[in-house]
Design an enzyme around this catalytic site. Structure first.
Site, mmCIF file in Angstrom:
data_model
loop_
_atom_site.group_PDB
_atom_site.id
_atom_site.type_symbol
_atom_site.label_atom_id
_atom_site.label_comp_id
_atom_site.label_asym_id
_atom_site.label_seq_id
_atom_site.Cartn_x
_atom_site.Cartn_y
_atom_site.Cartn_z
ATOM 1 N N LYS A 233 48.241 35.756 41.002
ATOM 2 C CA LYS A 233 47.790 37.158 41.281
ATOM 3 C C LYS A 233 47.134 36.572 42.815
ATOM 4 O O LYS A 233 47.278 37.553 44.033
ATOM 5 C CB LYS A 233 46.742 37.853 40.760
ATOM 6 C CG LYS A 233 47.275 38.263 39.250
ATOM 7 C CD LYS A 233 48.238 38.893 39.390
ATOM 8 C CE LYS A 233 48.474 40.714 39.818
ATOM 9 N NZ LYS A 233 49.921 41.158 39.751
ATOM 10 N N SER B 4 44.084 42.074 41.245
ATOM 11 C CA SER B 4 43.237 41.842 39.873
ATOM 12 C C SER B 4 41.823 41.360 40.362
ATOM 13 O O SER B 4 41.805 40.512 41.320
ATOM 14 C CB SER B 4 43.805 41.020 38.869
ATOM 15 O OG SER B 4 42.838 40.900 37.871
ATOM 16 N N TYR C 68 47.862 32.637 35.478
ATOM 17 C CA TYR C 68 48.170 34.245 35.719
ATOM 18 C C TYR C 68 47.241 34.409 36.922
ATOM 19 O O TYR C 68 47.859 35.126 37.974
ATOM 20 C CB TYR C 68 47.766 35.062 34.383
ATOM 21 C CG TYR C 68 47.473 36.325 34.847
ATOM 22 C CD1 TYR C 68 48.608 37.094 35.181
ATOM 23 C CD2 TYR C 68 46.273 36.964 34.976
ATOM 24 C CE1 TYR C 68 48.440 38.452 35.503
ATOM 25 C CE2 TYR C 68 46.063 38.379 35.252
ATOM 26 C CZ TYR C 68 47.302 39.049 35.718
ATOM 27 O OH TYR C 68 46.823 40.434 36.120
HETATM 28 P P1 NAD Z 1 52.663 45.748 31.710
HETATM 29 O O1 NAD Z 1 52.885 44.415 31.045
HETATM 30 O O2 NAD Z 1 52.395 46.843 30.647
HETATM 31 O O3 NAD Z 1 53.713 46.184 32.843
HETATM 32 C C1 NAD Z 1 54.247 45.528 33.662
HETATM 33 C C2 NAD Z 1 55.798 45.648 33.594
HETATM 34 O O4 NAD Z 1 56.527 44.862 34.685
HETATM 35 C C3 NAD Z 1 56.380 45.701 32.428
HETATM 36 O O5 NAD Z 1 57.111 46.816 31.985
HETATM 37 C C4 NAD Z 1 57.475 44.546 32.488
HETATM 38 O O6 NAD Z 1 58.741 44.655 31.526
HETATM 39 C C5 NAD Z 1 57.823 44.508 33.821
HETATM 40 N N1 NAD Z 1 58.219 43.229 34.482
HETATM 41 C C6 NAD Z 1 57.446 41.864 34.341
HETATM 42 N N2 NAD Z 1 58.373 41.081 35.071
HETATM 43 C C7 NAD Z 1 59.297 41.584 35.576
HETATM 44 C C8 NAD Z 1 60.540 41.367 36.662
HETATM 45 N N3 NAD Z 1 60.577 40.296 37.069
HETATM 46 N N4 NAD Z 1 61.406 42.200 36.872
HETATM 47 C C9 NAD Z 1 60.967 43.755 36.570
HETATM 48 N N5 NAD Z 1 60.281 44.190 35.858
HETATM 49 C C10 NAD Z 1 59.053 43.082 35.198
HETATM 50 O O7 NAD Z 1 51.332 45.147 32.630
HETATM 51 P P2 NAD Z 1 50.270 46.112 33.398
HETATM 52 O O8 NAD Z 1 49.124 46.158 32.481
HETATM 53 O O9 NAD Z 1 50.971 47.653 33.525
HETATM 54 O O10 NAD Z 1 50.069 45.645 34.567
HETATM 55 C C11 NAD Z 1 50.546 45.813 35.809
HETATM 56 C C12 NAD Z 1 50.245 45.041 36.744
HETATM 57 O O11 NAD Z 1 48.813 45.169 36.948
HETATM 58 C C13 NAD Z 1 50.565 43.752 36.804
HETATM 59 O O12 NAD Z 1 50.983 43.189 38.038
HETATM 60 C C14 NAD Z 1 48.958 42.955 36.539
HETATM 61 O O13 NAD Z 1 48.984 41.646 36.899
HETATM 62 C C15 NAD Z 1 48.348 44.012 37.191
HETATM 63 N N6 NAD Z 1 46.753 44.067 36.312
HETATM 64 C C16 NAD Z 1 46.774 44.558 35.258
HETATM 65 C C17 NAD Z 1 45.571 44.532 34.521
HETATM 66 C C18 NAD Z 1 45.355 45.030 33.160
HETATM 67 O O14 NAD Z 1 44.390 44.589 32.605
HETATM 68 N N7 NAD Z 1 46.246 45.784 32.556
HETATM 69 C C19 NAD Z 1 44.468 43.990 35.407
HETATM 70 C C20 NAD Z 1 44.540 43.814 36.679
HETATM 71 C C21 NAD Z 1 45.637 43.676 37.385
HETATM 72 C C1 WQD Z 2 36.699 41.941 27.986
HETATM 73 C C2 WQD Z 2 35.374 41.501 27.301
HETATM 74 C C3 WQD Z 2 35.644 39.514 26.103
HETATM 75 C C4 WQD Z 2 38.718 40.498 23.383
HETATM 76 C C5 WQD Z 2 41.390 40.339 31.475
HETATM 77 C C6 WQD Z 2 41.861 39.468 32.299
HETATM 78 C C7 WQD Z 2 41.969 39.742 33.722
HETATM 79 C C8 WQD Z 2 42.532 41.338 33.783
HETATM 80 C C9 WQD Z 2 41.819 42.137 32.643
HETATM 81 C C10 WQD Z 2 44.528 41.173 34.613
HETATM 82 C C11 WQD Z 2 35.343 40.125 27.537
HETATM 83 C C12 WQD Z 2 35.447 40.530 25.049
HETATM 84 C C13 WQD Z 2 37.908 40.566 24.190
HETATM 85 C C14 WQD Z 2 38.415 40.401 21.840
HETATM 86 C C15 WQD Z 2 36.290 40.069 22.729
HETATM 87 N N1 WQD Z 2 43.879 41.319 33.601
HETATM 88 N N2 WQD Z 2 36.873 40.380 23.928
HETATM 89 N N3 WQD Z 2 37.023 40.263 21.742
HETATM 90 O O1 WQD Z 2 38.986 38.998 30.008
HETATM 91 O O2 WQD Z 2 37.614 40.635 31.503
HETATM 92 O O3 WQD Z 2 40.198 40.322 31.489
HETATM 93 O O4 WQD Z 2 42.084 41.451 31.608
HETATM 94 O O5 WQD Z 2 44.691 41.005 35.864
HETATM 95 O O6 WQD Z 2 42.702 38.869 34.541
HETATM 96 O O7 WQD Z 2 41.370 37.982 32.405
HETATM 97 O O8 WQD Z 2 39.290 41.480 29.509
HETATM 98 O O9 WQD Z 2 39.544 43.030 27.640
HETATM 99 O O10 WQD Z 2 40.135 40.727 27.402
HETATM 100 O O11 WQD Z 2 37.897 41.129 27.548
HETATM 101 O O12 WQD Z 2 35.098 40.016 22.436
HETATM 102 O O13 WQD Z 2 39.312 40.350 20.892
HETATM 103 O O14 WQD Z 2 35.522 41.603 25.889
HETATM 104 O O15 WQD Z 2 35.205 37.988 25.781
HETATM 105 O O16 WQD Z 2 33.799 39.907 27.561
HETATM 106 P P1 WQD Z 2 38.967 40.214 30.484
HETATM 107 P P2 WQD Z 2 39.365 41.572 28.098
#
Ligand code: NAD
Ligand code: WQD
Length: 350
Positions: A162, A133, A158
């Site tokens: 990562k 991330s 969190y």
């Molecule tokens: P999500 O919660 O939709 O998916 C994660 C999945 O992992 C879920 O289905 C959950 O049931 C499963 N899971 C969690 N812990 C587990 C375990 N111990 N064993 C087996 N399964 C498990 O999340 P997502 O948005 O799809 O994110 C996927 C990956 O991407 C994560 O590693 C997250 O950190 C990373 N990521 C997500 C975002 C985002 O904004 N969505 C941004 C950057 C990085």
């Molecule tokens: C985006 C923008 C908020 C909600 C997060 C995690 C990051 C990554 C992605 C996993 C910001 C604004 C948001 C709301 C708002 N996840 N906002 N009202 O914070 O950039 O990143 O998700 O790795 O680790 O921190 O994403 O979608 O929460 O926010 O005004 O109800 O929207 O302040 O400027 P963020 P976000």
């Protein structure tokens, strides 16, 4: 013989979209997920998101309800299938929750990953794609953020989990020349598959901007709170690099193809973003245009821990993986809306 990918956390948002593209690319998929954050109809052997992926691709995959921390169950999967590569999505991801329950996050995200890597080593699989991330960059020191930007100054457990996993992966690659690891640092994944059949289905009130806007548009939530309107940005609201989930999924396919074809060993990290920043107000406007709905919002104080601006330099991924984002905020909003309006309550049939 077909390359087989073990996808952890594949029932979730990013995992399900990526499995779809992996199946389309011709690979076989074995998925493990403990369903802690994904919808499963009672008595069903396959979570709803993956049933839909099978329908959309006309291909089947193997699913196991396994928690990564259950060493024996995980090893049974490696015993049963010859795994060529692991794409590791499984993690807990709610920033605020991680501040309240840090141990749960460290346990699940770090311990879970280390049990997985141990199993891989024991079963002779050394190809790994990690869901990282932009949060690993912590406080932003320069823009656009490229992969030389320092990592580790993360504000939440969190984010730290990562980052720590990236450090573990670096150590592993330094310890032996067998490992090939690609860490994909996502900026802000949004959107849904253009079919409208799969999408983001957060539990409870969404923490992230796009699903929140979508739920306001569909009438599930009354109004959006815009966190901060006094940032040093063009309109005062936070600026992010939103990346369409299908582009992101295709980035994983490029990473897998690279691992399959090249013999390059070591740890490689790539930004997955568009390189463009959009403000919260830009996103509201784009969503209103895509949906024809008015998004009610109010300006409120900043959310603690938010950075003002974050966007990527994603040229390294273009150079090394041949990957580039194709889709813009219009498609991100249109596809989110198609998913939200055809599934107002997500995967659950209410
Ligand atoms: P999500 O919660 O939709 O998916 C994660 C999945 O992992 C879920 O289905 C959950 O049931 C499963 N899971 C969690 N812990 C587990 C375990 N111990 N064993 C087996 N399964 C498990 O999340 P997502 O948005 O799809 O994110 C996927 C990956 O991407 C994560 O590693 C997250 O950190 C990373 N990521 C997500 C975002 C985002 O904004 N969505 C941004 C950057 C990085
Ligand atoms: C985006 C923008 C908020 C909600 C997060 C995690 C990051 C990554 C992605 C996993 C910001 C604004 C948001 C709301 C708002 N996840 N906002 N009202 O914070 O950039 O990143 O998700 O790795 O680790 O921190 O994403 O979608 O929460 O926010 O005004 O109800 O929207 O302040 O400027 P963020 P976000």
């Amino acid at each position: 013989m077909t390359f087989t990918i073990l996808v952890t956390g594949g029932a979730g948002y990013v995992g399900s979209h990526t499995i779809l593209e992996i199946l389309k690319a011709g690979y076989d998929v074995v998925c493990v997920d403990n369903l802690v954050n994904s919808f499963n109809e009672e008595g069903s052997k396959m979570p709803e998101s993956l049933k839909r992926v099978e329908e959309l691709t006309n291909r089947s995959l193997t699913f196991y309800n396994v928690d990564l921390q259950n060493r024996d169950s995980l090893r049974a999967v490696f015993r049963k299938h010859k795994i060529d590569c692991v794409a590791h999505f499984a993690a807990l991801k709610a920033v605020g929750e991680s501040c309240k329950h840090p141990l749960q996050y460290y346990q699940n995200n770090i311990n879970g990953t280390s049990i997985l890597l141990e199993a891989m080593e024991d079963f002779g699989c050394f190809n790994f794609v990690y869901s990282s991330s932009a949060t690993v960059y912590g406080e932003v020191q320069f823009l656009p953020i490229d992969e030389t930007h320092p990592t580790g100054n993360c504000t939440s457990p969190y984010g730290k989990s990562k980052y720590f996993v990236e450090e573990i992966l670096r150590d592993l690659c330094a310890s032996s020349d067998k490992w090939s690891v690609i860490s994909l640092r996502y900026f802000n994944p949004v959107g849904a598959h253009p079919s409208g059949k799969i999408g983001e289905d957060p539990n409870g009130v969404p923490n992230n901007l796009m699903p929140f806007i979508a739920q306001v548009a569909v009438g599930r939530l009354p109004s959006l709170k815009v966190y901060g309107s006094d940032y040093n940005t063009p309109d005062g609201t936070g600026v992010r690099d939103y990346i369409h989930i299908v582009d992101l999924a295709e980035g994983h396919v490029k990473a897998l193809q690279k691992l399959e074809k090249s013999n390059e060993k070591g740890f490689f990290a790539y930004n997955i973003g568009t390189g463009c920043g959009f403000s919260v107000l830009d996103m509201i406007k784009a969503f209103e245009e895509a949906s024809g709905k008015q998004i009610n919002y109010e300006l409120v104080p900043r959310r603690p821990g938010d950075v003002p601006t974050s966007y990527s330099d994603a040229s390294l991924a273009a150079q090394a993986l041949g990957w580039r984002a194709r889709l813009g905020i219009r498609e991100m909003c249109e596809d989110t809306w198609r998913w939200q309006r055809s599934n107002p309550h997500g995967y659950a049939k209410l």
